[in-house]
Design a protein around this motif. Structure first.
Motif, PDB file in Angstrom:
ATOM      1  N   TYR A 114      49.193  40.136  36.809  1.00 19.37           N
ATOM      2  CA  TYR A 114      47.737  40.298  36.740  1.00 19.37           C
ATOM      3  C   TYR A 114      47.268  40.956  35.447  1.00 19.37           C
ATOM      4  O   TYR A 114      46.090  40.940  35.140  1.00 19.37           O
ATOM      5  N   SER A 138      42.341  43.669  34.426  1.00 18.31           N
ATOM      6  CA  SER A 138      40.907  43.458  34.603  1.00 18.31           C
ATOM      7  C   SER A 138      40.645  41.955  34.627  1.00 18.31           C
ATOM      8  O   SER A 138      41.412  41.174  34.105  1.00 18.31           O
ATOM      9  N   GLY A 139      39.614  41.621  35.240  1.00 18.89           N
ATOM     10  CA  GLY A 139      39.268  40.202  35.324  1.00 18.89           C
ATOM     11  C   GLY A 139      38.296  40.002  36.459  1.00 18.89           C
ATOM     12  O   GLY A 139      37.928  40.934  37.170  1.00 18.89           O
ATOM     13  N   PRO A 140      37.918  38.741  36.640  1.00 11.99           N
ATOM     14  CA  PRO A 140      36.942  38.444  37.691  1.00 11.99           C
ATOM     15  C   PRO A 140      37.553  38.595  39.084  1.00 11.99           C
ATOM     16  O   PRO A 140      38.749  38.473  39.275  1.00 11.99           O
ATOM     17  N   GLU A 142      38.971  39.744  42.656  1.00  6.34           N
ATOM     18  CA  GLU A 142      39.799  40.751  43.310  1.00  6.34           C
ATOM     19  C   GLU A 142      40.621  41.586  42.349  1.00  6.34           C
ATOM     20  O   GLU A 142      40.932  42.734  42.659  1.00  6.34           O
ATOM     21  N   THR A 143      41.021  41.082  41.235  1.00  7.29           N
ATOM     22  CA  THR A 143      41.849  41.838  40.291  1.00  7.29           C
ATOM     23  C   THR A 143      41.143  43.121  39.873  1.00  7.29           C
ATOM     24  O   THR A 143      41.737  44.201  39.883  1.00  7.29           O
ATOM     25  N   GLU A 144      39.879  42.992  39.529  1.00  9.29           N
ATOM     26  CA  GLU A 144      39.095  44.165  39.119  1.00  9.29           C
ATOM     27  C   GLU A 144      38.940  45.141  40.281  1.00  9.29           C
ATOM     28  O   GLU A 144      39.066  46.353  40.107  1.00  9.29           O
ATOM     29  N   ARG A 145      38.694  44.589  41.469  1.00  8.59           N
ATOM     30  CA  ARG A 145      38.509  45.457  42.638  1.00  8.59           C
ATOM     31  C   ARG A 145      39.798  46.209  42.981  1.00  8.59           C
ATOM     32  O   ARG A 145      39.779  47.395  43.263  1.00  8.59           O
ATOM     33  N   SER A 147      42.222  46.982  40.943  1.00  9.50           N
ATOM     34  CA  SER A 147      42.449  47.976  39.878  1.00  9.50           C
ATOM     35  C   SER A 147      41.610  49.230  40.127  1.00  9.50           C
ATOM     36  O   SER A 147      42.084  50.352  39.937  1.00  9.50           O
ATOM     37  N   ASP A 148      40.354  49.022  40.576  1.00  7.59           N
ATOM     38  CA  ASP A 148      39.502  50.174  40.907  1.00  7.59           C
ATOM     39  C   ASP A 148      40.082  50.973  42.073  1.00  7.59           C
ATOM     40  O   ASP A 148      40.038  52.212  42.079  1.00  7.59           O
ATOM     41  N   ARG A 151      42.970  53.000  40.768  1.00  7.12           N
ATOM     42  CA  ARG A 151      42.434  54.115  39.956  1.00  7.12           C
ATOM     43  C   ARG A 151      41.933  55.241  40.866  1.00  7.12           C
ATOM     44  O   ARG A 151      42.232  56.404  40.640  1.00  7.12           O
ATOM     45  N   THR A 178      50.118  45.874  41.119  1.00  3.38           N
ATOM     46  CA  THR A 178      49.506  46.894  40.254  1.00  3.38           C
ATOM     47  C   THR A 178      50.014  48.280  40.635  1.00  3.38           C
ATOM     48  O   THR A 178      50.306  49.108  39.762  1.00  3.38           O
TER      49      THR A 178
END
Length: 193
Positions: A114, A138-140, A142-145, A147-148, A151, A178
């Protein structure tokens, strides 16, 4: 009359000798006494000799200067004071505890399908006080979600990394790759620290 005069003169001479001896404590008694065999009387006082000797006055009492020990309450002169003093008690000054230094250690970039993950930890001494992600996928979508979510779970001063003080972290649901990349970068940073 002559005897009375000689007796008074002898008494005056011996009183004068006592006053002189008592008045100067730094001198020795031997230096102030008249030579032995010298009659105390008119010759000592400077009166002409009449041929008859006056009765000898009583010898002077020893003074404090001739005494081998100082009397109680006597003060010493500065020269008579001992020069050595008892050693002062040894005092040690405690050094303040050294403040731990704050430093940052960055783990390597770990790639997964990812994207890249890189973790940095902040240490105060040997304790982890903060964890940061320098890089997360990062990306559009679920990947971004995901990662958040990683974090929020691991980073910060109250995240799981600080609470557990190590890389033994729970996997964030839905972000297995991740989470694993995060742990690998974190483990490497801890080993460098």
């Amino acid at each position: 009359m002559r005897r009375a005069f000689l007796a008074i003169t002898g008494l005056a001479a011996s009183t004068t000798a006592l006053v002189v001896l008592k008045g100067s404590p730094g001198t020795s008694q031997a230096a102030q006494e008249p030579p032995a065999g010298t009659p105390v009387g008119s010759e000592a006082a400077g009166a002409p000799s009449s041929g008859t000797e006056a009765p000898a006055a009583a010898p002077a009492a020893p003074t404090a200067a001739a005494s081998p020990r100082p009397t109680r309450g006597a003060t010493r002169s500065p020269a008579a004071r001992p020069t050595s003093r008892a050693p002062a008690p040894r005092t040690t000054t405690a050094r303040p505890p050294q403040q731990p230094t704050t430093r940052r250690v960055t783990g390597p970039i770990v790639e997964n399908e990812y994207g890249n993950v890189q973790v940095q930890i902040v240490l105060n001494g040997d304790r982890i006080v903060e964890a940061l992600t320098l890089e997360l996928p990062s990306g559009p979508g679920e990947t971004e979600r995901h990662s958040d979510d990683v974090r929020r779970a691991y980073n910060g001063t109250s995240g799981e990394v600080v609470r557990r003080q190590g890389a033994d972290l729970d996997t964030v649901s839905g972000a297995t790759e991740t989470s694993e990349s995060y742990r690998r970068s974190l483990r490497a940073a801890i080993e460098q620290a």
